[in-house]
Design a protein around this motif. Structure first.
Motif, PDB file in Angstrom:
ATOM      1  N   LYS A  98      37.966  18.635  46.300  1.00  9.78           N
ATOM      2  CA  LYS A  98      37.124  18.090  45.221  1.00  9.78           C
ATOM      3  C   LYS A  98      35.774  18.779  45.158  1.00  9.78           C
ATOM      4  O   LYS A  98      35.256  19.090  44.079  1.00  9.78           O
ATOM      5  CB  LYS A  98      36.952  16.590  45.438  1.00  9.78           C
ATOM      6  N   ASP A  99      35.164  19.039  46.338  1.00 11.81           N
ATOM      7  CA  ASP A  99      33.845  19.659  46.332  1.00 11.81           C
ATOM      8  C   ASP A  99      33.907  21.097  45.819  1.00 11.81           C
ATOM      9  O   ASP A  99      33.003  21.564  45.115  1.00 11.81           O
ATOM     10  CB  ASP A  99      33.232  19.604  47.730  1.00 11.81           C
ATOM     11  N   LYS A 100      35.005  21.817  46.201  1.00 11.33           N
ATOM     12  CA  LYS A 100      35.145  23.181  45.721  1.00 11.33           C
ATOM     13  C   LYS A 100      35.351  23.212  44.192  1.00 11.33           C
ATOM     14  O   LYS A 100      34.790  24.055  43.492  1.00 11.33           O
ATOM     15  CB  LYS A 100      36.340  23.874  46.420  1.00 11.33           C
ATOM     16  N   PHE A 101      36.181  22.258  43.698  1.00 11.97           N
ATOM     17  CA  PHE A 101      36.415  22.192  42.250  1.00 11.97           C
ATOM     18  C   PHE A 101      35.098  21.922  41.506  1.00 11.97           C
ATOM     19  O   PHE A 101      34.811  22.535  40.478  1.00 11.97           O
ATOM     20  CB  PHE A 101      37.432  21.081  41.949  1.00 11.97           C
TER      21      PHE A 101
ATOM     22  N   ILE B 103      32.967  25.113  41.452  1.00 16.41           N
ATOM     23  CA  ILE B 103      33.463  26.118  40.507  1.00 16.41           C
ATOM     24  C   ILE B 103      33.191  25.694  39.061  1.00 16.41           C
ATOM     25  O   ILE B 103      32.704  26.475  38.229  1.00 16.41           O
ATOM     26  CB  ILE B 103      34.967  26.370  40.727  1.00 16.41           C
ATOM     27  N   THR B 104      33.515  24.438  38.770  1.00 15.27           N
ATOM     28  CA  THR B 104      33.347  23.929  37.393  1.00 15.27           C
ATOM     29  C   THR B 104      31.881  24.003  36.964  1.00 15.27           C
ATOM     30  O   THR B 104      31.553  24.440  35.851  1.00 15.27           O
ATOM     31  CB  THR B 104      33.852  22.483  37.284  1.00 15.27           C
TER      32      THR B 104
ATOM     33  N   GLU C   1      39.404  15.170  37.080  1.00 20.71           N
ATOM     34  CA  GLU C   1      38.099  15.641  37.525  1.00 20.71           C
ATOM     35  C   GLU C   1      37.350  16.351  36.389  1.00 20.71           C
ATOM     36  O   GLU C   1      36.128  16.187  36.231  1.00 20.71           O
ATOM     37  CB  GLU C   1      38.261  16.593  38.723  1.00 20.71           C
ATOM     38  N   MET C   2      38.078  17.173  35.593  1.00 20.69           N
ATOM     39  CA  MET C   2      37.423  17.906  34.518  1.00 20.69           C
ATOM     40  C   MET C   2      36.872  16.952  33.443  1.00 20.69           C
ATOM     41  O   MET C   2      35.750  17.104  32.967  1.00 20.69           O
ATOM     42  CB  MET C   2      38.404  18.901  33.888  1.00 20.69           C
TER      43      MET C   2
ATOM     44  N   GLN D 191      32.460  14.233  30.798  1.00 20.58           N
ATOM     45  CA  GLN D 191      31.870  12.960  30.387  1.00 20.58           C
ATOM     46  C   GLN D 191      30.479  12.777  30.989  1.00 20.58           C
ATOM     47  O   GLN D 191      29.567  12.235  30.351  1.00 20.58           O
ATOM     48  CB  GLN D 191      32.775  11.798  30.805  1.00 20.58           C
ATOM     49  N   SER D 192      30.329  13.266  32.206  1.00 20.60           N
ATOM     50  CA  SER D 192      29.017  13.146  32.850  1.00 20.60           C
ATOM     51  C   SER D 192      27.965  13.975  32.116  1.00 20.60           C
ATOM     52  O   SER D 192      26.783  13.623  32.077  1.00 20.60           O
ATOM     53  CB  SER D 192      29.107  13.574  34.315  1.00 20.60           C
TER      54      SER D 192
END
Length: 882
Positions: free
Chosen positions: A33-36, A39-40, A76-77, A82-83
């Motif tokens: 999750k932290d890597k995603f 990257i995002t 996650e995306m 949304q954030s």
């Protein structure tokens, strides 16, 4: 943002990252999750950092990376994007909306599940004031509607399009935007229309989403500009399937529950709104056409009986708007056809309850419309049209009285609206409308001479009450024009004319009241005259009306530079004079004198100079020309109706004074009137002018050298008409050329050239001169010599000597009166100018009639003979004695 800036990837690694994500998409593995997140964030920040300049290829590569990540880790995306929607970073918010729109268009199954969640998040941005965010929300809605309309139930996206359109309209109308802000708001408006206009009706769920939601946005005025795309959508829906026949309950349940929270969308409400737009030329032909197409496509929503009729008539109205019909002239003609269509539609329904409901809806719209709005005039006519089809007397009377009381007749648009309402309603309800008018008129005049409260008296004496009386007078005249023969004969004298005179007697008799009275007399006289020759107007009433009109002419003769009242009075007298029995000769004579005083004699030369220097000069001069034309028409009517047949002589007598006036403007006006009079005589082959041929030629001839070019031209026109009239009466063809061919010489600035030209004209006229009119001619010439100055006196002399030279052998018995006239001319103030012509005249007479001349000159001088005549006599006697 600090965390985002801490992550850096080199541009050379983007291609490797893309390959990595494409491989990762094909295997079942989970990115930490932290890597995603790292990257995002890095990709998103690089893509939408305002400080960086990316090529289109780079942007496409970065966007592709994010789309790959969304397919690998959709939850996650979406959470990440949304954030960003709630972040204060505008560029990030706009970027997130764009990416969410791209995900919606991808048609990925996982997006179908997440759409309600996404839509709910985007919905929170609806009130965001930032222009880029508002535009991005609209683009997201466009993507959403073109992808899956079924997922819009959580948020009324169609409603937001209209709300945004209204929001931009209000901001632009406020007028406090900069040029750039105004352009941006205009672009948003255009985007709203483009989105709605480009909707793909075949998209799954679109029919259910749009119908009947679109109808709610037809009625509010702030959405007028959106009617064009709305019309296209509805037309597409109707072509796809018969949606207009489906029950609302079978459609979107979420929408149905909210649709009836506001005002009920009745068929009458929708129809009135579309009629108002269709009848407004200000809206533009494209909007008008859109409103008509909506009516055609929604015909079953209005009434089951109108479908076939509308399918035939609406295309004809559309052809008018498109300019395909040659007979279509202007917006007024289109409005007339639209009202005719409305009446035909109402008659087709044969549903009294539906018709009364439509009249109530029109009445409600009319009451809430501002006077300044262009739609109010049409609403008055439309309501009158529908009330004309109503059979319920009490309902018609109630609505008429309501708007008569509500209207402020001080506003011209309201006064005209009342007249239109009553006139259109009288088409099939004449008795009811006239009875209602009588009731309301009685209220306005009630208590004028009775004991009433001070407050009531102030109301009756208010400017609004007086303006209402004026409007009611005009309304009575308009009713007369629309009445049938039986209705007019039964109600004209007692109800129509009686009410008009009652209202006038209670008015303050200012300009507005006077104009209303005169116009109403014109209208009902014209209506009565159209009934036919068999109808005989009440002589007592006719005399009373004549007295009122003559008093108005006397009132407006002096002290007012140019007033519209004399013109209106002349027009009224023209119509009144056509009614049988005819006026007596005495009344006609007085009428002629007063009309000429107001229109020909007035205004004075000094006043004309002031008028020409004023800001309203063009308006005044136009009014004057119209008045002169009306006077000519009145004279033509009086000539036809005068019982004795000597009225032409009265006209010549009245115009004589103005034709020899010192006022150059008065002479021109008299010439214009004379030209019209002679034109009528020539057209109707009347021989009146022949009896006054000598007088008229003597009056007109000197004016061929008038200082004003227009007067010279008019004088020639009159002389030419006289010649044609004379030759037609004698059944002969004019052998000489038309004197108008010599006019070019009169346009010359040289006085010598003018005098030479007028001499040529004199020779042409005198070849056809009846000898028996010699004395009349000489008397008229004498009038000019005694009052005129300068070139006109010389022109009179030229005509006189030419005349005597050409017919000297045929005037034996006229020598004594001619000498008497010449003798009286020597006392003229202009004798020095006229002396050469006088001497020449005596010489001409002596040449052919020496014995008459010797006999006359041998008589003793009269005490009134001038010194000039004494010298001429002595000179002649001395020559003859040699």
């Amino acid at each position: 943002m600090a965390q985002l800036r801490a992550v850096r990837l080199s541009w050379c690694s983007w291609e490797s990252l893309t390959l990595f994500l494409e491989v990762l998409e094909g295997i079942d593995s989970v990115i930490p999750k932290d890597k995603f997140q790292d990257i995002t964030s890095a990709v998103f920040y690089q893509l939408y950092d305002d400080s960086k300049q990316h090529s289109k290829a780079d942007c496409a590569e970065l966007t592709h990376c994010i789309m790959l990540q969304a397919r690998i880790c959709p939850d996650e995306m979406i959470l990440f994007l949304q954030s960003q929607l709630g972040d204060d970073w505008e560029a990030g918010c706009v970027a997130a909306l764009g990416l969410l729109g791209a995900l919606v268009c991808s048609d990925d199954p996982m997006m179908t599940e997440k759409l309600p969640q996404v839509v709910e998040a985007v919905q929170r941005l609806c009130s965001d004031p930032r222009i880029r965010v508002r535009r991005a929300v609209l683009h997201f809605i466009n993507d959403l509607l073109n992808a899956n309309a079924r997922s819009c139930s959580a948020w009324d996206v169609v409603g937001h399009i209209f709300s945004e359109f209204s929001r931009t309209t209000e901001r632009r109308a406020a007028g406090n935007l900069s040029i750039q802000e105004a352009q941006e708001e205009g672009a948003l408006q255009a985007l709203c229309m483009d989105i709605l206009g480009s909707l793909d009706i075949s998209v799954r769920g679109m029919s259910k989403l749009l119908w009947p939601r679109l109808l709610l946005f037809v009625v509010p005025a702030q959405y007028t500009g959106m009617l064009i795309p709305v019309s296209r959508c509805v037309q597409a829906l109707s072509e796809r399937e018969d949606l207009t026949g489906r029950r609302i309950e079978d459609l979107d349940p979420h929408f149905v529950s909210s649709m009836f929270q506001g005002p009920l969308l009745t068929p009458q409400t929708l129809l009135v709104r579309l009629l108002v737009v269709a009848g407004s030329p200000v809206a533009g032909s494209e909007l008008q056409a859109a409103a008509l197409l909506l009516m055609q496509n929604l015909h079953s929503r209005f009434h089951r009986a109108v479908g076939a009729m509308w399918a035939t008539e609406i295309p004809l109205l559309l052809q008018c708007l498109e300019g395909k019909e040659e007979s279509f002239l202007d917006s007024a003609e289109f409005e007339r056809r639209l009202l005719k269509f409305l009446r035909a539609s109402v008659d087709t329904t044969q549903d009294e309850a539906w018709i009364e409901a439509l009249s109530c809806e029109l009445s409600r719209w009319l009451s809430s419309s501002a006077c300044s709005s262009g739609e109010k005039s049409f609403l008055y006519k439309a309501l009158g049209t529908v009330l004309g089809a109503c059979k319920g007397v009490l309902h018609v009377q109630e609505k008429l009285l309501q708007h008569l009381e509500e209207a402020n007749a001080e506003e011209p648009c309201e006064a005209q609206g009342i007249i239109s309402l009553l006139s259109h309603a009288a088409e099939s309800n004449f008795q009811t409308v006239l009875a209602t008018l009588t009731i309301f008129a009685s209220r306005l005049c009630k208590g004028r001479n009775a004991r009433i409260s001070r407050r009531k008296k102030m109301e009756l004496d208010s400017t609004r009450a007086h303006a209402t009386r004026s409007a009611l007078m005009l309304a009575h005249g308009s009713l007369a024009l629309r009445a049938s023969k039986e209705q007019l004969l039964a109600h004209l004298e007692g109800d129509i004319a009686g009410n008009i005179l009652m209202l006038y007697s209670c008015s303050c008799r200012d300009l507005q009241n006077n104009l209303a009275l005169v116009q109403s007399i014109t209208d009902f006289s014209s209506a009565f005259q159209a009934v036919g020759d068999s109808a005989c107007f009440n002589p007592s009433l006719k005399g009373k009306l004549l007295e009122i009109l003559m008093d108005l002419l006397k009132k407006y003769y002096s002290g007012i530079p140019v007033s519209p009242v004399p013109l209106k009075v002349v027009l009224a007298l023209e119509q009144l004079s056509k009614l049988k029995p005819s006026f007596e000769s005495k009344d006609m004579g007085e009428m002629l004198v007063l009309c000429c005083k107001n229109i020909v004699t007035h205004p004075s030369a000094e006043m004309m100079l002031k008028i020409r220097k004023s800001q309203q000069a063009a308006q005044y001069l136009q009014l004057q020309q119209t008045s002169l034309k009306a006077l000519g028409q009145l004279m033509a009517v009086l000539l036809e109706t005068e019982p004795i047949g000597s009225f032409f002589q009265n006209i010549v007598h009245v115009l004589r004074r103005s034709l020899i006036s010192e006022n150059v403007w008065e002479r021109k006006r008299a010439l214009q009137t004379c030209s019209q009079l002679l034109s009528v005589c020539e057209e109707r082959q009347r021989g009146d002018a022949c009896e006054h041929f000598g007088s008229l030629v003597g009056l007109l001839a000197p004016l061929t050298c008038d200082p004003m070019p227009a007067s010279r031209q008019l004088a020639v026109t009159c002389l030419n008409s006289l010649l044609r009239i004379q030759d037609k009466a004698a059944n002969r063809v004019i052998e000489t050329r038309d004197i108008r061919s010599l006019c070019e010489g009169l346009h010359a600035c040289s006085v010598v050239s003018q005098l030479q030209t007028t001499s040529k004209m004199a020779r042409i006229v005198c070849r056809n001169f009846p000898v028996e009119r010699t004395v009349d001619f000489m008397m008229a010439i004498k009038e000019t010599i005694r009052t005129a100055k300068g070139v006109r006196v010389r022109a009179a002399g030229k005509w006189m000597t030419t005349f005597l030279q050409m017919i000297r052998k045929d005037i034996c018995w006229n020598v004594p009166p001619i000498l008497y006239i010449l003798r009286s001319c020597t006392s003229s103030p202009q004798q020095s100018t006229f002396m050469p012509f006088l001497c020449q005249a005596v010489a001409i007479l002596t040449l052919c009639h020496k014995e008459f001349m010797i006999e006359n000159f041998s008589r003793l001088l009269e005490p009134t003979d001038s010194e000039t005549w004494r010298r001429i006599r002595e000179f002649c006697l001395q020559r003859w004695s040699q």
